[in-house]
Design a protein around this motif. Structure first.
Motif, mmCIF file in Angstrom:
data_model
loop_
_atom_site.group_PDB
_atom_site.id
_atom_site.type_symbol
_atom_site.label_atom_id
_atom_site.label_comp_id
_atom_site.label_asym_id
_atom_site.label_seq_id
_atom_site.Cartn_x
_atom_site.Cartn_y
_atom_site.Cartn_z
ATOM 1 N N MET A 1 0.849 -1.158 -0.006
ATOM 2 C CA MET A 1 0.144 -0.008 0.052
ATOM 3 C C MET A 1 0.932 1.199 0.054
ATOM 4 O O MET A 1 2.030 1.122 0.634
ATOM 5 C CB MET A 1 -0.954 0.098 1.396
ATOM 6 C CG MET A 1 -1.969 -1.125 1.060
ATOM 7 S SD MET A 1 -3.162 -0.717 2.463
ATOM 8 C CE MET A 1 -2.065 -0.465 3.901
ATOM 9 N N LYS A 2 0.330 2.297 -0.671
ATOM 10 C CA LYS A 2 0.998 3.672 -0.586
ATOM 11 C C LYS A 2 0.745 4.398 0.631
ATOM 12 O O LYS A 2 -0.297 4.070 1.177
ATOM 13 C CB LYS A 2 0.722 4.508 -2.136
ATOM 14 C CG LYS A 2 0.835 3.809 -3.109
ATOM 15 C CD LYS A 2 0.211 4.734 -4.351
ATOM 16 C CE LYS A 2 0.362 3.963 -5.446
ATOM 17 N NZ LYS A 2 -0.513 4.720 -6.749
ATOM 18 N N GLU A 3 1.512 5.279 1.155
ATOM 19 C CA GLU A 3 1.263 6.126 2.354
ATOM 20 C C GLU A 3 1.833 7.426 1.878
ATOM 21 O O GLU A 3 2.931 7.720 1.165
ATOM 22 C CB GLU A 3 1.864 5.665 3.515
ATOM 23 C CG GLU A 3 3.290 5.487 3.395
ATOM 24 C CD GLU A 3 3.823 4.655 4.939
ATOM 25 O OE1 GLU A 3 4.924 5.169 5.368
ATOM 26 O OE2 GLU A 3 2.879 4.040 5.672
ATOM 27 N N LYS A 4 1.177 8.567 2.592
ATOM 28 C CA LYS A 4 1.922 9.878 2.521
ATOM 29 C C LYS A 4 1.240 10.381 3.744
ATOM 30 O O LYS A 4 0.058 10.830 3.936
ATOM 31 C CB LYS A 4 0.964 10.647 1.203
ATOM 32 C CG LYS A 4 1.688 12.002 1.189
ATOM 33 C CD LYS A 4 1.235 12.961 0.076
ATOM 34 C CE LYS A 4 1.926 14.102 -0.137
ATOM 35 N NZ LYS A 4 1.435 14.986 -1.196
ATOM 36 N N ILE A 5 2.060 10.513 4.776
ATOM 37 C CA ILE A 5 1.728 10.650 6.183
ATOM 38 C C ILE A 5 2.204 12.194 6.591
ATOM 39 O O ILE A 5 3.402 12.504 6.219
ATOM 40 C CB ILE A 5 2.215 9.952 7.224
ATOM 41 C CG1 ILE A 5 1.865 8.521 6.893
ATOM 42 C CG2 ILE A 5 2.091 10.140 8.389
ATOM 43 C CD1 ILE A 5 2.389 7.246 7.748
ATOM 44 N N LEU A 6 1.433 12.964 6.947
ATOM 45 C CA LEU A 6 1.786 14.339 7.424
ATOM 46 C C LEU A 6 1.621 14.318 9.077
ATOM 47 O O LEU A 6 0.664 13.621 9.757
ATOM 48 C CB LEU A 6 0.595 15.293 6.958
ATOM 49 C CG LEU A 6 0.876 15.493 5.662
ATOM 50 C CD1 LEU A 6 -0.390 16.349 5.085
ATOM 51 C CD2 LEU A 6 1.976 15.808 4.852
ATOM 52 N N THR A 7 2.272 15.222 9.825
ATOM 53 C CA THR A 7 2.618 15.322 11.229
ATOM 54 C C THR A 7 1.945 16.631 11.802
ATOM 55 O O THR A 7 2.527 17.655 11.226
ATOM 56 C CB THR A 7 4.010 14.850 11.515
ATOM 57 O OG1 THR A 7 4.046 13.522 11.264
ATOM 58 C CG2 THR A 7 4.071 14.800 13.178
ATOM 59 N N TYR A 8 1.333 16.451 12.754
ATOM 60 C CA TYR A 8 0.856 17.561 13.372
ATOM 61 C C TYR A 8 1.163 17.553 14.881
ATOM 62 O O TYR A 8 0.415 16.842 15.703
ATOM 63 C CB TYR A 8 -0.881 18.083 13.104
ATOM 64 C CG TYR A 8 -0.968 17.734 11.718
ATOM 65 C CD1 TYR A 8 -1.083 19.106 11.166
ATOM 66 C CD2 TYR A 8 -1.456 16.622 11.073
ATOM 67 C CE1 TYR A 8 -1.347 19.215 9.924
ATOM 68 C CE2 TYR A 8 -1.577 16.680 9.750
ATOM 69 C CZ TYR A 8 -1.646 17.876 8.975
ATOM 70 O OH TYR A 8 -1.886 18.076 7.752
ATOM 71 N N ASN A 9 1.836 18.549 15.570
ATOM 72 C CA ASN A 9 2.283 18.471 16.933
ATOM 73 C C ASN A 9 1.673 19.400 17.713
ATOM 74 O O ASN A 9 1.274 20.322 17.434
ATOM 75 C CB ASN A 9 3.903 18.604 17.049
ATOM 76 C CG ASN A 9 4.785 17.622 16.531
ATOM 77 O OD1 ASN A 9 4.643 16.514 17.259
ATOM 78 N ND2 ASN A 9 5.489 17.877 15.504
ATOM 79 N N GLY A 10 0.934 18.900 18.780
ATOM 80 C CA GLY A 10 0.680 19.813 19.813
ATOM 81 C C GLY A 10 1.358 19.550 21.251
ATOM 82 O O GLY A 10 2.301 18.909 21.242
ATOM 83 N N ASP A 11 0.886 20.392 22.209
ATOM 84 C CA ASP A 11 1.790 20.357 23.452
ATOM 85 C C ASP A 11 1.692 19.045 24.106
ATOM 86 O O ASP A 11 2.623 18.660 24.658
ATOM 87 C CB ASP A 11 1.089 21.190 24.424
ATOM 88 C CG ASP A 11 1.273 22.823 23.988
ATOM 89 O OD1 ASP A 11 2.099 23.080 23.274
ATOM 90 O OD2 ASP A 11 0.451 23.646 24.376
ATOM 91 N N ASP A 12 0.653 18.226 24.001
ATOM 92 C CA ASP A 12 0.389 16.939 24.682
ATOM 93 C C ASP A 12 0.183 15.469 23.802
ATOM 94 O O ASP A 12 0.018 14.477 24.251
ATOM 95 C CB ASP A 12 -0.218 16.976 25.962
ATOM 96 C CG ASP A 12 -1.832 17.504 25.535
ATOM 97 O OD1 ASP A 12 -2.126 17.551 24.307
ATOM 98 O OD2 ASP A 12 -2.583 17.347 26.338
#
Length: 209
Positions: A1-12
């Motif tokens: 499978m293909k994947e394209k992962i984005l990351t979003y950081n919060g404080d916790d």
């Protein structure tokens, strides 16, 4: 499978989003619109709600496109006690549980607790659904031949891994204990192996013929 992962950081909490597995079920947007807003860039703001609340909503995402990692606690997503296979009208099969997907050579291509399995045959990201069923106007109700369903009395042990074996140019064979369910059939739990259609052409959907 293909994947394209984005990351979003919060404080916790850190939220990851796999674009290739998202089919816009919108559980996230409906559950926490202040965090998940497709009209905003970036569309996920992981500081707009407490981390545990965000994690609760992420765990309702049926495709597994959304995942999380807590920073302020030891919480991790654990598989539910029962593996479930839920038939969606004119769409994919949602799978919930301790899921392992294997290719025809036995290589593991996915371990997850949530997965949207393509059953129209048109996905460009097989075995994952990519919403191609909408483009081709795929039609499949949520009924199932009772003779092919597992024994409603139930067999096997809970807590087993649900193994989805992809046959080359063929169906997916299920192994483990699982419940098959939909809006139109009574849930049936068993460890009886069934073959799910992957081409979209079976006359006995969701089963391979």
């Amino acid at each position: 499978m293909k994947e394209k992962i984005l990351t979003y950081n919060g404080d916790d909490i850190t939220v990851t989003y796999d674009i290739k597995r998202c089919i816009h079920a919108a559980n996230c947007v409906d559950g926490l619109p202040e965090v998940f807003d497709p009209e905003r860039k970036p569309w996920i703001d992981a500081n707009e709600a407490p981390g545990n609340k965000i994690a609760d909503v992420i765990e309702t995402c049926p495709t597994g496109a959304l995942q999380y990692k807590m920073k302020a606690s030891e919480r991790t997503e654990t598989p539910p006690s029962h593996n479930r296979i839920s038939l969606q009208e004119d769409g994919p099969v949602y799978m919930y549980g301790d899921i392992e997907v294997q290719d025809h050579e036995g290589n593991v291509v996915l371990n997850d607790t949530r997965f949207a399995f393509c059953r129209c045959g048109a996905s460009a990201n097989k075995p994952a659904c990519d919403n191609s069923h909408k483009k081709i106007e795929f039609q499949a109700d949520t009924a199932a031949d009772s003779a092919k369903l597992p024994d409603p009395a139930g067999k096997g042990e809970n807590g087993q891994k649900l193994i989805v074996k992809l046959m080359k140019d063929g169906p997916a064979i299920l192994e483990g204990t699982y419940t098959v369910e939909s809006e139109t059939i009574d849930p049936a739990t068993s460890d009886k192996g069934i073959a799910l259609c992957r081409c979209g052409e079976s006359g006995t959907k969701p089963f391979c013929d």
